[in-house]
Design a protein around this motif. Structure first.
Motif, mmCIF file in Angstrom:
data_model
loop_
_atom_site.group_PDB
_atom_site.id
_atom_site.type_symbol
_atom_site.label_atom_id
_atom_site.label_comp_id
_atom_site.label_asym_id
_atom_site.label_seq_id
_atom_site.Cartn_x
_atom_site.Cartn_y
_atom_site.Cartn_z
ATOM 1 N N PRO A 181 29.680 40.911 51.896
ATOM 2 C CA PRO A 181 30.314 41.652 50.795
ATOM 3 C C PRO A 181 31.588 42.380 51.211
ATOM 4 O O PRO A 181 32.528 42.478 50.418
ATOM 5 N N GLU A 182 31.637 42.898 52.432
ATOM 6 C CA GLU A 182 32.825 43.619 52.875
ATOM 7 C C GLU A 182 34.001 42.674 53.086
ATOM 8 O O GLU A 182 35.146 43.020 52.793
ATOM 9 N N ILE A 183 33.715 41.499 53.607
ATOM 10 C CA ILE A 183 34.772 40.490 53.754
ATOM 11 C C ILE A 183 35.298 40.095 52.380
ATOM 12 O O ILE A 183 36.517 39.957 52.180
ATOM 13 N N TYR A 184 34.401 39.941 51.423
ATOM 14 C CA TYR A 184 34.820 39.583 50.061
ATOM 15 C C TYR A 184 35.726 40.655 49.461
ATOM 16 O O TYR A 184 36.742 40.336 48.826
ATOM 17 N N LYS A 185 35.390 41.924 49.644
ATOM 18 C CA LYS A 185 36.227 43.005 49.118
ATOM 19 C C LYS A 185 37.630 42.937 49.716
ATOM 20 O O LYS A 185 38.628 43.165 49.019
ATOM 21 N N LEU A 186 37.705 42.637 51.004
ATOM 22 C CA LEU A 186 39.006 42.531 51.651
ATOM 23 C C LEU A 186 39.784 41.323 51.128
ATOM 24 O O LEU A 186 41.010 41.369 50.987
ATOM 25 N N GLU A 187 39.072 40.230 50.803
ATOM 26 C CA GLU A 187 39.725 39.055 50.216
ATOM 27 C C GLU A 187 40.382 39.404 48.886
ATOM 28 O O GLU A 187 41.506 38.961 48.602
ATOM 29 N N LEU A 188 39.688 40.172 48.054
ATOM 30 C CA LEU A 188 40.258 40.558 46.762
ATOM 31 C C LEU A 188 41.557 41.319 46.948
ATOM 32 O O LEU A 188 42.504 41.172 46.164
ATOM 33 N N ASP A 189 41.631 42.133 47.997
ATOM 34 C CA ASP A 189 42.822 42.932 48.252
ATOM 35 C C ASP A 189 43.921 42.116 48.918
ATOM 36 O O ASP A 189 45.058 42.079 48.441
ATOM 37 N N ARG A 190 43.583 41.433 49.994
ATOM 38 C CA ARG A 190 44.612 40.813 50.829
ATOM 39 C C ARG A 190 44.962 39.385 50.433
ATOM 40 O O ARG A 190 46.029 38.896 50.798
ATOM 41 N N ARG A 239 38.841 27.958 40.915
ATOM 42 C CA ARG A 239 37.579 28.578 41.319
ATOM 43 C C ARG A 239 37.759 30.094 41.271
ATOM 44 O O ARG A 239 38.272 30.694 42.211
ATOM 45 N N HIS A 240 37.375 30.741 40.175
ATOM 46 C CA HIS A 240 37.519 32.186 40.031
ATOM 47 C C HIS A 240 36.398 32.901 40.796
ATOM 48 O O HIS A 240 35.215 32.656 40.530
ATOM 49 N N PRO A 241 36.728 33.807 41.714
ATOM 50 C CA PRO A 241 35.673 34.533 42.430
ATOM 51 C C PRO A 241 35.002 35.563 41.533
ATOM 52 O O PRO A 241 35.659 36.278 40.779
ATOM 53 N N LYS A 242 33.682 35.621 41.619
ATOM 54 C CA LYS A 242 32.891 36.578 40.843
ATOM 55 C C LYS A 242 31.933 37.356 41.739
ATOM 56 O O LYS A 242 30.884 37.802 41.295
ATOM 57 N N GLY A 243 32.290 37.514 42.991
ATOM 58 C CA GLY A 243 31.447 38.154 43.980
ATOM 59 C C GLY A 243 31.389 37.276 45.215
ATOM 60 O O GLY A 243 31.888 36.141 45.207
ATOM 61 N N PRO A 244 30.799 37.751 46.304
ATOM 62 C CA PRO A 244 30.761 36.950 47.521
ATOM 63 C C PRO A 244 29.955 35.672 47.394
ATOM 64 O O PRO A 244 30.160 34.732 48.159
ATOM 65 N N GLN A 245 29.030 35.614 46.418
ATOM 66 C CA GLN A 245 28.187 34.433 46.288
ATOM 67 C C GLN A 245 28.146 33.904 44.858
ATOM 68 O O GLN A 245 27.134 33.357 44.418
#
Length: 394
Positions: A16-25, A266-272
Motif C-alpha cells: 500500500p505504501e508503494i502504491y501511495k507513492l505511485e499516485l504521487d510520483r 488501466r485505471h488504478p483503484k488501489g494497490p490490488q
C-alpha cells in the motif's frame, strides 16, 4: 530490483505504501490519456475520466479549446457531474447548486447575496484544473504537474511512433460506448501483459482452438518472429510486428494496432484493484460492413462475454494475490527471458535506437520496471529528466 539479473520484488505489486507513492510520483506527474478528440468534437461536449484516482471532466469550451477539470465542488467536495459523457453549457453540483462553466469558473452560488453577503471569491473557488493539457494526432493527454515537459517531449520519438501507427490506420474515431470492468489486480500486472507474447498459446488455448489454431501453431507464430523492439524514454514500449501489435505509453495506456483497433486504459483503484476501460475505434471511411466486422471482433475480445480478456483477468488477479503472500514476500520474480540477447542498433528508417531480438522477450517489462524505478526515485520532473534510462546507455 536487480535490473542486471531481471529480478523484480513482489512487493511493488501489492504494498500500500508503494502504491501511495505511485499516485504521487507517477500518476501525479505523467502525461495521462484523457480521451480522443472524436469524443468531444463540439463546444459543450464533455467526457468523464480519471487522472490517477482523481475524477476529471474533459470539456470542449465555447472557444474550441480543451480543459480538464477536477470533478469536485469547491463548496463540499461533491461531484459536479455524474454523467459519463454528453453536452452541457455548465455543471451544477446537486448538493447545494454551486455552478461552474465549461472552463471551470464558478458562475453561480445560490444565496450569494443573501447568505454570503456577496463575499465568495469566485476565482479562488473555481474548479481546479489539470496543470497542462495537450493533444497528439487526436489523442488528448493531461498532467497535474506544471513542471512536466511538453507532451511531445514526454512521448519522445518512440511514443510518437506508437501513436502514429494507430492514427495512420485511417480517419479514426471512437465507437460510442466505453467497455468497462474491474479486476482485483495491480495496474502494473495488467499493463505488462500487453506486450507478453509468451502467454497466448497457454492462456488463450481455448480461444485459439475455437479459431482452429493449435498450441504449437500459436507458439510458432509468436516465439519464432524477430524484429525491432521499441523501448522509449520514460517507459514507453512497443514493437514493429505486423498483425499482433501491442504497444504501451507509460504508465497505463496500451494501443492494439491490429485488426482490433482498441485502446486500453488501466485505471488504478488501489494497490490490488484496477478499472479497465476499452476504447474501440473505427475508420470513418470504412464501409458499414467493415465497421460492423471490426466491432464484432472487438466485442469478442474484450466485451462482457469476450473470449480473451477474461482469461487474462484470472491470471492478473491470481498473480496479484501471489505477490502479497507473506511467506514468499522475499522471493523475487523472474523476468529474465531474453536477458543478454539481441542487439541495440540505430534504425535509420525509424530514426531512433531499437533492440533487435525476438518479439517474445521480457525486455519490454524489464524496461518498464526500470523506468518505473526512475519515476519512483526522482523527487521532481527535473530530477527525472536528468536521471532516467535511455536505450543507448544500457
Amino acid at each position: 530490483m536487480d535490473h542486471e539479473k531481471g529480478l523484480i520484488s513482489r512487493e511493488i505489486f501489492s504494498d500500500p505504501e508503494i502504491y501511495k507513492l505511485e499516485l504521487d510520483r507517477i500518476f501525479g506527474r505523467a502525461w495521462l490519456f484523457m480521451c480522443h478528440e472524436s469524443q468531444i468534437p463540439n463546444p459543450g461536449d464533455f467526457f468523464q475520466t480519471y487522472l490517477g484516482e482523481a475524477r476529471v471532466l474533459v470539456t470542449r469550451t465555447k472557444s474550441g479549446t480543451v480543459e480538464v477539470l477536477l470533478n469536485t465542488c469547491a463548496h463540499r467536495a461533491n461531484t459536479i457531474c455524474k454523467a459519463d459523457s454528453g453536452n452541457a453549457s455548465s455543471f451544477m453540483c446537486t448538493y447545494h447548486g454551486w455552478t461552474y462553466n465549461l472552463e471551470g469558473k464558478l458562475v453561480g452560488v445560490p444565496g450569494d447575496k443573501e447568505l454570503y453577503g456577496s463575499s465568495v471569491d469566485r476565482e479562488q473557488f473555481s474548479l481546479r484544473k489539470a496543470a497542462q493539457v495537450g493533444s497528439y494526432r487526436g489523442f488528448v493527454f493531461a498532467t497535474l504537474d506544471p513542471t512536466a515537459p511538453p507532451l511531445t517531449e514526454f512521448l519522445g520519438p518512440q511514443g510518437r511512433y506508437i501513436i502514429d501507427k494507430f492514427a495512420n490506420l485511417g480517419d479514426m474515431q471512437v465507437t460510442p460506448g466505453i467497455i468497462k470492468h474491474r479486476m482485483r489486480c495491480n495496474w502494473k500486472v495488467a499493463v505488462e501483459n500487453d506486450e507478453d507474447y509468451y502467454h497466448p498459446g497457454i492462456t488463450h488455448a481455448s480461444y485459439l482452438d475455437a479459431l482452429g489454431s493449435s498450441f504449437n501453431e500459436a507458439n510458432e507464430a509468436f516465439w519464432s518472429q524477430e524484429g525491432s523492439v521499441v523501448l522509449g524514454e520514460y517507459g514507453h514500449v512497443g514493437d514493429t510486428q505486423a498483425g499482433y501489435d501491442h504497444s504501451s505509453i507509460f504508465p497505463q495506456m496500451t494501443l492494439l494496432t491490429s485488426s482490433l483497433q482498441i485502446l486500453e486504459i488501466r485505471h488504478p483503484k488501489g494497490p490490488q484493484e484496477i478499472e479497465n476501460w476499452y476504447f474501440c475505434f473505427e475508420n470513418k471511411n470504412a464501409t458499414e460492413e467493415e465497421r460492423l466486422a471490426a466491432r464484432m471482433n472487438q466485442v469478442r475480445r474484450v466485451g462482457p462475454a469476450g473470449l480473451v480478456e477474461q482469461d487474462d483477468g484470472e491470471n492478473f488477479e491470481l498473480s496479484t494475490q501471489g505477490s502479497a503472500v507473506t511467506a514468499v514476500r522475499d522471493a523475487p520474480l523472474h523476468y529474465g527471458q531474453g536477458l543478454g540477447q539481441g542487439e541495440i542498433v540505430h534504425d535509420e528508417e525509424l530514426g531512433f535506437p531499437v533492440l533487435r531480438s525476438k518479439y517474445t522477450t521480457e525486455a519490454y517489462v524489464r524496461w518498464s520496471r526500470r523506468a518505473w524505478a526512475d519515476w519512483m526515485e526522482a523527487d521532481s520532473w527535473s530530477a527525472l529528466q536528468e536521471n532516467h534510462a535511455r536505450l543507448g546507455e544500457v
